[in-house]
Design an enzyme around this catalytic site. Sequence first.
Site, PDB file in Angstrom:
ATOM      1  NE  ARG A 274     -23.726  -4.009 -21.952  1.00 41.46           N
ATOM      2  CZ  ARG A 274     -23.921  -2.834 -22.554  1.00 41.46           C
ATOM      3  NH1 ARG A 274     -24.452  -2.809 -23.753  1.00 41.46           N
ATOM      4  NH2 ARG A 274     -23.565  -1.707 -21.978  1.00 41.46           N
ATOM      5  CE1 TYR A 313     -23.164   5.325 -25.955  1.00 42.25           C
ATOM      6  CE2 TYR A 313     -24.323   3.244 -26.106  1.00 42.25           C
ATOM      7  CZ  TYR A 313     -24.072   4.416 -25.450  1.00 42.25           C
ATOM      8  OH  TYR A 313     -24.716   4.674 -24.270  1.00 42.25           O
ATOM      9  CB  CYS A 340     -33.978  14.616 -41.153  1.00 41.92           C
ATOM     10  SG  CYS A 340     -35.609  14.384 -41.854  1.00 41.92           S
TER      11      CYS A 340
HETATM   12  C1  LIG Z   1     -25.718   1.333 -16.212  1.00 44.31           C
HETATM   13  C2  LIG Z   1     -25.405   0.865 -14.847  1.00 44.31           C
HETATM   14  C3  LIG Z   1     -25.449  -0.500 -14.529  1.00 44.31           C
HETATM   15  C4  LIG Z   1     -25.747  -1.564 -15.539  1.00 44.31           C
HETATM   16  O1  LIG Z   1     -24.808  -1.645 -16.549  1.00 44.31           O
HETATM   17  P1  LIG Z   1     -24.817  -2.883 -17.552  1.00 44.31           P
HETATM   18  O2  LIG Z   1     -23.735  -2.551 -18.512  1.00 44.31           O
HETATM   19  O3  LIG Z   1     -26.148  -2.910 -18.188  1.00 44.31           O
HETATM   20  O4  LIG Z   1     -24.548  -4.101 -16.735  1.00 44.31           O
HETATM   21  C5  LIG Z   1     -25.207  -0.854 -13.218  1.00 44.31           C
HETATM   22  N1  LIG Z   1     -24.931   0.063 -12.274  1.00 44.31           N
HETATM   23  C6  LIG Z   1     -24.866   1.376 -12.544  1.00 44.31           C
HETATM   24  C7  LIG Z   1     -24.558   2.315 -11.455  1.00 44.31           C
HETATM   25  C8  LIG Z   1     -25.100   1.820 -13.839  1.00 44.31           C
HETATM   26  O5  LIG Z   1     -25.029   3.127 -14.102  1.00 44.31           O
END
Ligand SMILES: *Cc1c(COP(=O)(O)O)cnc(C)c1O
Length: 417
Positions: A274, A313, A340
């Site tokens: 993210r 969410y 829908c």
């Molecule tokens: C989803 C995930 C991430 C990344 O998460 P972000 O919130 O996008 O930073 C990193 N490591 C693992 C093991 C994940 O499942």
Amino acid sequence: MPMPTDFSNRLSPALEHIAAHFGTPFHIYDEKGIRETGDSLKTAFSGLPFFKEYFAVKALPNPAILSIMKSLGFGFDCSSIPELMISRKTGATQNDIMFTSNNTHPLEFIEAASHGGSILNLDDISLIEKVPVMPELICFRYNPGERRTGNSIIGNPLEAKYGVSHDQIIDAYRESQKRGARRFGLHTMLASNELNYTYMVETTRMLLQTVEMISEKIGQPFEFINIGGGLGIPYKPEDTYLDIKAMAEEITALMNLFRQNHGYCPKFFMESGRYMTGPHGILVTRAINSKNTYRSYIGVDACMSSLMRPGIYGAYHHITVHEKEDAPRTLVADVVGSLCENNDKFAVQRPLPEISDGDLLMIHDTGAHGYAMGFNYNGRLRPKELLLKPDGHVELIRREETPEDYFRTLDFEPDAI
Ligand SMILES: *Cc1c(COP(=O)(O)O)cnc(C)c1O
């Protein structure tokens, strides 16, 4: 959060032309912004002897984006066979791939070990004997349970399905040592969209304390620690930015202290998704209907197939209307797709400028966990992805789905018993 101003300044003058040429809806990502975020991460951690980001592929699994990550010197965090395949297509080799799966299928271990292998990050002690060949370098995902470090509580991961428990962690390393592992890493992932940087500092402190404890028992130093992902971005206009500089400074101080006490410093890994790409993407969709019943609705030409986070969410994504960025927000409406399903909404009771059919809505911060989560419920197809290049050109980096894609799995050899 309104999208980064620089992205908006470069995109806005061309947006109508881009929408007319490529057709809506689409996600568009900003290469310049992604590179700047990557560079700032590297700069922040430049005081460490070794820093590496493993981009969480699930956040934005497009080869054009992964190539950008590769050119920044980043690796890839994968948890499925297709994620391994897409990472290897960019040229990623063993040390560029962290395989952090959970509830792992035997075939996934085989794929993770093939094509030069990857760094295996095991989610459970029971998986040790299921790894076909114990690699020389092994990592475990640690779930500390209800534990504290210093004064802070670092989450309450007792209900999380992930990781090796505190009571099992030493045995996990001992057992893998018996089976031939000689180099060790320790991983955890305790946060999600966390804006308070001290959480990551405390996670580092906890990992270093755990490394000390395990090292003593197994008589081996640790090659790396990995604090996982979960770095947050400001989705709401009133949210603040994660202070990456302060975070890196405090983590560097902890790592230096560890070096003073132990004579070496493990490599420092993270696996953000993210934080790397979230703010550098938007979903552009056109208003096609408006409806006034018990509430006001703005119907757009995208739906949950393009972006699920608000629907599943209740996540907030800021919305602006092209060329009405500064108009007073006098309309209060739900912005909806055409599934829908009543949760197919990008915004609920959101103050917006007055919107006419044909207006372009920009749904912000869709650069991570946006396109990637989309689905095909109701026969709704996923949109295209575009990349705004640093020189201003716009490139198609994934076409939209067609009904032929939707029917593709119906094309098979007849089989019955
Ligand atoms: C989803 C995930 C991430 C990344 O998460 P972000 O919130 O996008 O930073 C990193 N490591 C693992 C093991 C994940 O499942």
